[in-house]
Each structure stands twice: as C-alpha cells, then as structure tokens.
Write a protein that holds these residues in place. Sequence first.
Motif: not given
Length: 580
Positions: A283, A458, A467, A514, A518
């Motif tokens: 990310e 990010s 996140w 991740s 998300w």
Amino acid sequence: MINQPKLLISLYWHMHQPDYRDSISGEYVLPWTYLHAIKDYSDMAYHLEMNPKAKVSFNFVPILLDQLEDYAEQFKTGRVKDPILKLLSTNDLWVITPEERRLIKDSCFKSYHEKMLKPFPDYERLYKMYEFLTEDGRDDLIYLSGQYLADLLVWYHLAWMGESVRQNNVLVQHLMSKGKKFTNEDRMALYDLVGELIGDLIPRYRKLAETGQIEISSTPHYHPILPLLLDFETTHDAMSNAILPKTANYPGGAARAIDHLKDATASHKSRFGMEPKGMWPSEGAVSKESLLLMANQGVQWAASGEGVLANSLRKSNPKKALVSRHDYLYKPYKVSNGEDSITCFFRDDRLSDKIGFEYSKLHSSEAVNDFIQTLEHIYNTYQRQENPVVSVILDGENAWEYYPYNGHYFLTELYEALANHPNIEMVTQSEVLKMIEAPSKTPYKVHCGTLSEISAGSWVYGSFSTWIGSVDKNYGWDLLCEAKKAYDKVLKSGKLSADERHKAENQLSVCEGSDWFWWLGDYNAAMSVSSFDQLYRRNLMNLYRLLKLPIPEHLNASISMGDSKAANDSNSGTMRRGQE
C-alpha cells in the motif's frame, strides 16, 4: 533552454492479489487471481513484448506469484482447486448440484458491465435472461438449462480474456464468433488455453527482466502494512485524532515484519534469479522505522505516495513553508540513520490518478496527448541543469476493465509516444540509482534529496485511514491481535510439530495482509465487503484450527456490512486516489 536535460519517467505497475485459498481445504474461495492473470498480467507483458523500446517497472507481490504457480500446477496435475475452473471443465452441466448452479450464477456476471458485458450481445442476452428469472424477487433459476450454464461459463472467461489474446488467438476468435451453443470440446479447449496463459506468465516477465526492458520489484511476502505491524501509533503522524485499536500494539510485530521481508527476498530470487533491488511497501505504506528495516534487509529503494513526501518535508522542516510541488516532487530522496540507508521515489498523484481514474473516459489518443503534454509542461518549466524524475505509480491490473478493450489502444499509444519522444527517457528505479551513485559514468544528472524524518502514511491520502482508525477496521485489528497472542502462546508451549508450526505461521501471514482491512468500512460496496469480511474471518478461524484451539464464537459474526448504495462507485473500491 538549450541542451536542457531530458525528463526521466519511471512507470511502475503494481500487481497484487491476496491469498484467496482456504488453507485447510486448499480450495479457492474467489477467482480473481486467475482472471486477472488471463486478462491483465497477459496484456501487460504483451505491450512490452510488442514495443522493445519501452521500459517500465513491475511490482509482483510474492503471495500473488505463489497463487499463479499453484494454478499452473493445478493444470499440470488435473487436480483443480478453483470451483469456477472446475465447472468450466465439467463434462455434464445438466447434473451439477444446486450449489454449483448458484455459484455459476453468482460469479459469472461479476465485472464492469459497461466494458465487459454490453459489448458482447450474446453475453448480454444471457444476462437479460437471468434478470427476467430473478425480477420481483423471484428465484426461477432452476429453469436454466445445462446449455445456458455452459454458454455463461464460456462467455465469462471470454469477457475476462486479455485483449492481446482476443486479437491473436484463433480459438478465442472462433468462440467469440460462434457466440452460443458451446460444446464440451469448446469448454475444454478454453480451459486448456487458460492453463497455457497462466503457465507462461512468470517466464515471460523473467525474460523481459533479463533483457533489461523491465525491472521487477517485490513486496513483503503476504502484503502486510509494515508500519502498523511495528507501531499502531504511527497512524497519528497523518491522523492526529484517529482512534486506534484497543490493543496497544501488534504483538511481536518487528519479528513478523522481518519474516515477511526475508520471505519476499527468497521468493524473488527463486523466481527471477536474483534478489530484488527495490520493494513497493504494501500500500506504499512507510514509516522511518519500516524503511530502515527494509534497508537493513538489503533493499536499495522503495516508493510511496506524494502525500507522504509532502508530510515528511513538513516534519523534517517544521519552520519552513512547503514550496510548490514542482520544486520538490521530481527527484528521489534518501532516508538514513547513519548505518542503513534507502532511496525513496514518490508518485506524482495527479498523473498516476489520471491513468487510474480519468483516461478511461477519453479516446486513447486524447488521453495519451494529455499525458504527454503534462510531462512536457513539467519538462519546460523545470528550469534546472538536472534531470527531473517523474514517478507514475499505480495498480497495474484493476484499472483496465474500465477502459475500452482493456486499455489496449491506450497502452500501445502511450508506450510508443514515450519511447519515441525526443525529450523523455523511460527508466527504471535501479537505473536512476546508478545515475546518482556513479554520475561520471552517465550522461544524466539526477539530484537526490534527503529526508531526516518520515511522516508515516501510504499512497492513499498520505495516511493509513484506509486500514485503521474506524470502528470496523480497528475491530479487525483487535481480532488479529487476539489471534496472534494465541499463536504465540501455542508456539511457546511446543505442542506443534515442525510441519504444524510452518502451516500455522503461513496462515498467520495470510491474516496479516492489508486487504482485509481495506475492505472493512461502511463506504465500500456491500457485496465486496461481505466477500472479504467472510474470507478474513475464515482465515482467522483456520488459524485457530491449525493451532488446535477452539474457535472464538465472535468470529461467526460479521465485522462490517458495507454500503449497498456504493456498488456503482468508481472502480468498485478496488482502487483509491492518491489525494482526496
């Protein structure tokens, strides 16, 4: 300006899919890895093969490569673990189970209909029949024949086929011309083609890398967000008021981060014959600690978003006003602690997001002209005796289904325009590093800045808001922390064999990815949220099973519901812009 240095452009395509396998059964729960393989991974290699003068970088996440190799092995052995592929090759679709019929119905219309269904009248006719049988809440799908299901399976795979395959493969052209009443032989031939395309992918990219036309980078193996594994508090760098998970920090996060990095390096070396020089942090998520950890593991360069750079410059020089982005964006930066150092590239959010979100709405020539004119403006106004380095970084797979013909004409014209432009040079990140390290051996002059501080964030909005920080996302982290504590306790007890420990560790790695975080949240499409919510909880349950522990009852309850009205949002949540 006379003899003005060329503009150096680094196009960097990120390829990633999380692990869609159930670790206990080995069955695939979702088909996205192989569908993107036959569509996007095939097409993206083709465009480079057709234009040897073009030069770009690709990032392949190891867990994606694991799955591609697994699919290739399925075709070799005939032991198919993906239910949709299995149905494509099933001899008699008249006698399949009601669950299998529903799976075909639920799966084989999932795409962006404007570009992947409506252009094909025979496929659209199947959809209209489905709509008729389900209107007003009815469920009359029992009336769908085996021939209907056969045609639907074939068209689903034809719609997901790369444009390069459609234009060059005789079988695909024959099936698309035939349009309906596909036979078992038709389906098996298509099934075999899918296997060939997937099996050829890694060798094709390796060959492109060996010729120097592309650079391939890696990512921590299962795509975890390293800064959050290391310290939840880094969230506050860009989100000062964010509420964090109840658990103070992820247990043993530093050791887990190192494991993901080491596994990625080993994966890359085994597949491409060398260790990766660069990594795309999952990310684009970075903190100073995570970057230096990567440097300590031998990673020479990394990349992130423009927002991270702007925030880091402010953090490094809090009393100095930030100058125009034109003055700070178009060069790499070094991050160091005196012992370890790493060079960072930062994406031009505007240019990158134009490809990801805007150019699909334009004619290919118009889009390419706009892109080139934007680069020419940067070139003409840079006003320095050094080469500007423009980093265009984005998802290399999810954008193209929103383009006509899977972006075929846009990418063809883009590569041709860039490769033949007198004032633009296509480069890889490692080539830029050589220009910095050995300026006397290159005609190029690249200035590398320094960042004393990194504001953790990010490539999405320069923060970790996608996140962590909401109720649903934080709860997802707390569930993971709870499972990690159980994992640590069981491993410390010594009750598992070496093989059992290995399987449990792999399953923990999957849970640390991740993607689950998300999709949690009320702004994502409800159907997608449901799929990833269920798969995340399934992964956690499997971890407890592998640890030989009871499954916590609360894992049976959904974490997030999503938004039923968000289904038609741009790119259906698979991509996000760099800036809000």
